[in-house]
Write an enzyme that holds these catalytic residues in place. Structure first.
Site, mmCIF file in Angstrom:
data_model
loop_
_atom_site.group_PDB
_atom_site.id
_atom_site.type_symbol
_atom_site.label_atom_id
_atom_site.label_comp_id
_atom_site.label_asym_id
_atom_site.label_seq_id
_atom_site.Cartn_x
_atom_site.Cartn_y
_atom_site.Cartn_z
ATOM 1 C CG HIS A 139 13.041 -11.995 -25.813
ATOM 2 N ND1 HIS A 139 12.882 -11.570 -26.897
ATOM 3 C CD2 HIS A 139 14.201 -11.503 -25.393
ATOM 4 C CE1 HIS A 139 13.959 -10.937 -27.443
ATOM 5 N NE2 HIS A 139 15.024 -10.909 -26.337
ATOM 6 C CG ASP A 158 9.622 -11.512 -27.734
ATOM 7 O OD1 ASP A 158 9.938 -11.002 -26.555
ATOM 8 O OD2 ASP A 158 10.524 -11.824 -28.480
ATOM 9 C CB SER A 213 17.522 -9.941 -27.936
ATOM 10 O OG SER A 213 17.004 -9.018 -26.692
#
Length: 619
Positions: A332, A197, A131
């Protein structure tokens, strides 16, 4: 980096499957760690050191105050000197908040010391992040490569070090991509992206368009959040609005890029981009798209990656929107399972090895085409998406076709420059190369002018292609062209300067250096300075005659010596250095040259002025 299976079961090229899995595990470990401490985790093994960076979950940590509409800012070349276009001198743009986070970690923690220790121990260094930790890992890797380049160890040390990101948002622009590809660093950045995602696409939308949704989305991913962890998933309206907003902005970016690739002359796109601000962020490096059903799709072409980021997120029907919106958030968090289950299970499909893309599935197509067709179908790519991917392939191919055409100019250029070298040799008894051409008394001067114009035509063609980024990124860093461009500049620019002042263009346009110097010389000078890792402007030996002309104008206009002194000293110091390096020919000090005449007059008036004719014997 190649994802083909190596004999040892690894990825090949010093990157094993086991290393990728360990990096992914550590990336998620950092993701789950508290938001305090050094900002990274380190795992040190006998042959490698892995540094993983934690993410950040406040909008202020994604979009820095005072930056652009997308949180962007130009790079500081003092920190990252390679992150620019050499020829066009355009600076890369990056996400300011993520860069600031990396620089704070570098300043406040022991990261620098630990990395240098790993280098001394000759370990493989892996930077990784999940991330928002991904961009920090990217900047750490660039910092390492810049350090190795400054030590001139980049060729021997680069092969073993990598950046691996998982679900990382985009954080840099096309100039960043251009620079990384030029430096041959691109293959050392590997980005894993799950098909659904949303986070790798989120910075294609401006924060102003996300409203209150962004804090809640980031809170959902924050392992330390005390709020309701399932809110964005349960609140289908919030998740759907967020998904649609990002997808709409991704559509604008991908459509505008596709029109540019296809050479569209429709003014509508320019009009739209005039009032819809497009995200500056673009992909770079190697992207490994994960379908979720075991297929891995490897893409290096940055234009193709941008199209895939948009089109692989398309809906099959309007009814599946809420479910896909929820999946875009939950997906994610599943990278570690995906990597552990599917990396190495089957050979990935390599997009960049295909020279053509089928527009539709067809049972009669060959085995190779069936392979790419199956992969495209797996990612939901229809005819329109495939047309855009074809355009990306075509654009990349055209760059190499352009370079092939340019390569054909090498022979004629070298021949013309050899003739100018001969011309320079016969000018030694005529006041030197510069002054003989400027006076234009002999037939040889006319022939030299023809060669000058011929060479200028070749370089101007190259300059126009570089200006429009129509050549491969590595072109401006190729040793052969750096040397050829330098030889061209040192031979031809003095003639251009002579022509400029012979026709008194300075009276209409202004001084040559400030107002009249063409791009062809600025570009080729920057090539050399970058190649030699010299400061900007340090390789200006070819403009010494313009300096002399302007100094002569001021001296004979009776300007006070206090105003002349700095330029006199600068020319004396540079001339001595360049004569010793043989980057300025000795005929510059020929008896009767304008340089020698000016210095004789200056020495008669001012005792401080040196006898420059003595510089040859001291060289």
């Amino acid at each position: 980096m190649s994802l083909h299976m190596a004999e040892d079961g690894g990825l090949g090229n010093n990157l094993r499957h086991e290393t990728v899995k360990r990096a992914c595990h550590l990336a998620f470990k950092a993701h789950k760690s508290p938001e305090k401490g050094p900002g990274y985790l380190a795992e040190k093994r006998s042959s490698e050191s892995i540094f993983s960076f934690a993410g950040c979950w406040s909008p202020d940590e994604w979009f820095a105050g005072g930056a652009g509409a997308f949180g962007e800012a130009k790079i500081d070349l003092r920190q990252f000197p390679c992150l620019r276009s050499i020829s066009n001198d355009e600076l890369a743009v990056v996400n300011q908040a993520f860069l600031t986070k990396f620089l704070l970690i570098l300043e406040k923690s022991t990261l620098r010391r630990e990395v240098m220790k790993a280098l001394d121990d000759k370990k493989q260094i892996i930077f990784t992040g999940h991330s928002a930790g991904g961009p920090v890992a990217i900047f750490a890797t660039i910092w390492l490569f810049e350090h190795l380049r400054s030590l001139k160890q980049i060729q021997t040390s680069l092969t073993s070090h990598y950046c691996l990101t998982f679900g990382s948002p985009l954080a840099a622009d096309r100039i960043f991509c251009h620079a990384v590809r030029r430096e041959k660093w691109s293959d050392h950045f590997v980005h894993f992206v799950m098909r659904y995602d949303i986070i790798p696409r989120v910075l294609l939308a401006p924060p102003s368009s996300m409203g209150a949704a962004l804090p809640e989305i980031l809170s959902f991913f924050n392992p330390n959040s005390r709020g309701p962890k399932n809110l964005p998933v349960e609140n289908s309206a919030l998740a759907s609005d967020f998904f649609v907003n990002v997808l709409r902005n991704a559509s604008c970016a991908a459509s505008h890029a596709a029109c540019t690739m296809m050479g569209s002359t429709n003014m509508l796109m320019d009009t739209i981009s005039g009032f819809i601000e497009l995200s500056p962020y673009r992909p770079f490096g190697t992207f490994v798209f994960c379908s979720g059903n075991g297929r891995l799709f490897v893409v290096k072409n940055p234009d193709a990656v941008l199209q895939l980021l948009f089109y692989s997120l398309q809906l099959s029907s309007e009814g599946e929107g809420p479910e896909v919106a929820k999946a875009s958030l939950t997906t994610h968090l599943v990278y570690e399972d995906e990597i552990n289950q599917n990396l190495g299970r089957a050979d990935p499909v390599y997009f960049d090895k295909f020279v053509d893309i089928p527009l539709n599935s067809n049972d009669s197509i060959g085995t190779d085409m069936k392979t790419i067709d199956d992969a495209l179908t797996d990612f939901g790519l229809g005819a329109r998406a495939r047309l855009c991917l074809r355009a990306a392939i075509g654009l990349e191919k055209q760059k190499f076709i352009n370079q092939s055409k340019i390569e054909e100019r090498k022979g004629p250029m070298q021949k013309a420059m050899s003739e100018l070298e001969w011309y320079r040799s016969i000018c030694e008894t005529r006041g030197g190369y510069y002054d003989s051409f400027k006076q234009n008394k002999y037939n040889e001067d006319f022939k030299a002018n023809v060669k000058r114009l011929e060479l200028v035509g070749y370089l101007d063609e190259i300059v126009e292609m570089l200006k429009r980024y129509e050549l491969p990124e590595g072109f401006e860093g190729q040793k052969e062209w750096v040397y050829l461009g330098t030889e061209f500049r040192r031979l031809v620019e003095p003639l251009d300067i002579a022509n400029y002042y012979r026709h008194l263009k300075n009276e209409d346009t202004g001084p040559y250096i400030e107002k009249g110097r063409p791009r062809r010389y600025r570009y080729t000078q920057r090539w050399l300075e970058h190649f030699e890792q010299k400061p900007s402007g340090s390789r200006g030996e070819s403009i010494i005659w313009a300096e002399v002309e302007e100094l002569s104008f001021k001296a004979y206009s009776n300007e006070p010596f206090t105003a002349l002194r700095p330029k006199i000293k600068e020319i004396e110091e540079n001339l001595k250095k360049w004569l010793e390096e043989e980057t300025v020919a000795k005929d510059a000090l020929s008896e009767g040259s304008s340089l020698v005449k000016l210095w004789k007059d200056l020495r008669q008036k001012y005792n401080e002025v040196q006898d420059i004719t003595g510089f040859i014997s001291s060289g």
